[in-house]
Structures are given as C-alpha cells and as structure tokens.
Design a protein around this motif. Structure first.
Motif, PDB file in Angstrom:
ATOM      1  N   GLU A   1      28.771 -28.361   1.748  1.00  0.00           N
ATOM      2  CA  GLU A   1      30.224 -27.755   1.714  1.00  0.00           C
ATOM      3  C   GLU A   1      31.072 -27.794   0.407  1.00  0.00           C
ATOM      4  N   ALA A   2      30.883 -29.042  -0.154  1.00  0.00           N
ATOM      5  CA  ALA A   2      31.728 -29.305  -1.368  1.00  0.00           C
ATOM      6  C   ALA A   2      31.521 -28.292  -2.409  1.00  0.00           C
ATOM      7  N   GLU A   3      30.093 -28.042  -2.743  1.00  0.00           N
ATOM      8  CA  GLU A   3      29.802 -26.844  -3.815  1.00  0.00           C
ATOM      9  C   GLU A   3      30.319 -25.265  -3.136  1.00  0.00           C
ATOM     10  N   VAL A   4      30.022 -25.253  -1.758  1.00  0.00           N
ATOM     11  CA  VAL A   4      30.404 -23.867  -1.375  1.00  0.00           C
ATOM     12  C   VAL A   4      31.995 -23.575  -1.526  1.00  0.00           C
ATOM     13  N   VAL A   5      32.759 -24.826  -1.123  1.00  0.00           N
ATOM     14  CA  VAL A   5      34.187 -24.636  -1.222  1.00  0.00           C
ATOM     15  C   VAL A   5      34.721 -24.720  -2.719  1.00  0.00           C
ATOM     16  N   GLY A   6      34.017 -25.346  -3.570  1.00  0.00           N
ATOM     17  CA  GLY A   6      34.421 -25.417  -4.968  1.00  0.00           C
ATOM     18  C   GLY A   6      34.153 -24.045  -5.848  1.00  0.00           C
ATOM     19  N   LYS A   7      33.029 -23.328  -5.221  1.00  0.00           N
ATOM     20  CA  LYS A   7      32.656 -21.864  -5.878  1.00  0.00           C
ATOM     21  C   LYS A   7      33.846 -21.080  -6.107  1.00  0.00           C
ATOM     22  N   PRO A   8      34.737 -20.799  -5.088  1.00  0.00           N
ATOM     23  CA  PRO A   8      35.863 -19.905  -5.143  1.00  0.00           C
ATOM     24  C   PRO A   8      37.261 -20.688  -5.808  1.00  0.00           C
ATOM     25  N   GLY A   9      36.797 -21.737  -6.248  1.00  0.00           N
ATOM     26  CA  GLY A   9      38.063 -22.419  -6.807  1.00  0.00           C
ATOM     27  C   GLY A   9      38.753 -23.473  -6.138  1.00  0.00           C
ATOM     28  N   MET A  10      38.497 -23.707  -4.777  1.00  0.00           N
ATOM     29  CA  MET A  10      39.215 -24.631  -4.182  1.00  0.00           C
ATOM     30  C   MET A  10      38.990 -25.939  -4.034  1.00  0.00           C
ATOM     31  N   GLU A  11      39.763 -27.052  -3.960  1.00  0.00           N
ATOM     32  CA  GLU A  11      39.681 -28.316  -4.208  1.00  0.00           C
ATOM     33  C   GLU A  11      38.942 -28.923  -2.701  1.00  0.00           C
ATOM     34  N   TYR A  12      38.377 -29.696  -2.832  1.00  0.00           N
ATOM     35  CA  TYR A  12      37.664 -30.430  -1.551  1.00  0.00           C
ATOM     36  C   TYR A  12      37.741 -31.853  -1.520  1.00  0.00           C
ATOM     37  N   VAL A  13      38.034 -32.256  -0.203  1.00  0.00           N
ATOM     38  CA  VAL A  13      37.655 -33.914   0.428  1.00  0.00           C
ATOM     39  C   VAL A  13      37.211 -33.776   1.311  1.00  0.00           C
ATOM     40  N   ASP A  14      35.916 -34.717   1.549  1.00  0.00           N
ATOM     41  CA  ASP A  14      35.110 -34.971   2.764  1.00  0.00           C
ATOM     42  C   ASP A  14      35.630 -36.351   3.378  1.00  0.00           C
ATOM     43  N   ILE A  15      35.747 -36.335   4.703  1.00  0.00           N
ATOM     44  CA  ILE A  15      36.087 -37.642   5.164  1.00  0.00           C
ATOM     45  C   ILE A  15      35.351 -37.434   6.808  1.00  0.00           C
ATOM     46  N   PRO A  16      34.195 -37.925   6.543  1.00  0.00           N
ATOM     47  CA  PRO A  16      33.302 -37.547   7.893  1.00  0.00           C
ATOM     48  C   PRO A  16      33.596 -38.687   9.087  1.00  0.00           C
TER      49      PRO A  16
END
Length: 136
Positions: free
Chosen positions: A31-46
C-alpha cells in the motif's frame, strides 16, 4: 482497493493514514508504494483489533499533526479503527463537543453488526484511557 488510490489522489487527497494490519481482508501489502505512485504521503499504523495500544493513538495524533492542513484519508478495514481514532483526534485536538462527536462515532460502528461500540470493551477502554490521559 489498489484501483481506487489514483482517484483518491485526483480528488485532492494528499496523505493517507492506514490503521489496518496487512493481515486484514483486502489489505495491500504494498500500500505504501501504491499510495506513493500518485504522489500522496503515507503512514501505516497497524492497530491490533483485539488489543489496541495507546501508543498507536499517539502515533496517529503525531501523523495527523504532520499532515495538518493537508487533505487526508484515514482508513482501516471496516471503518471502526479509523472512526475511533478520528473521534479521539476531534475531541482532543479540534475540541469538538464530546457528546456530538460520540454520536457520529457510534453511528459508524453501528454499521458493523456485532461490533457496536458497547460490545467491544477493549475499544471503550482505549478511548476512555486516551481521553483521560489527555485531559490531565
């Protein structure tokens, strides 16, 4: 889904906070990669559903501060984690009326039969502990 993230970015979302573990149904391991492709920042807190730790709420509050002023998407598997964390953010940081914000939270949780907030003691406890800790 993977296919939704480009549309989410096109709608103006600049940052995504994911609260679901990668083991949840439908989770994207990349998901981090998928979200980053269109230029969005990403934080994962499982966040562990059965034992949600206060430390995860603190990480979430820090991420919300980091992205302050940006359009954000906060998501999880069924909306329960996300709505609980956003509820705490609204009360603690936005100084929202606790009772009014709670009505919204409980409406969201009621959409998941069997997981209404009163039926999930670990989440009631987490919310109560976090709000009490930040009130002092």
């Amino acid at each position: 889904t993977r296919e939704q993230f480009p549309a989410i970015a096109k709608a103006g979302v600049e940052a995504v906070i994911n609260l679901a573990p990668v083991t949840d149904p439908g989770a994207l391991a990349d998901e981090a990669e998928v979200v980053g492709k269109p230029g969005m920042e990403y934080v994962d807190i499982p966040v562990d559903w059965d034992k949600p730790p206060r430390a995860d709420v603190e990480s979430f509050l820090a991420a919300m501060e980091r992205f302050k002023g940006k359009r954000m998407l906060v998501h999880c598997y069924a909306g329960s984690r996300a709505s609980a964390f956003v509820y705490m953010y609204r009360v603690l940081e936005q100084k929202a009326d606790r009772a009014a914000a709670r009505v919204t939270l409980e409406k969201i949780w009621a959409n998941n039969p069997g997981y209404e907030l009163p039926a999930v003691p670990q989440w009631r406890q987490l919310i109560d502990e976090v709000l009490a800790a930040h009130s002092t």
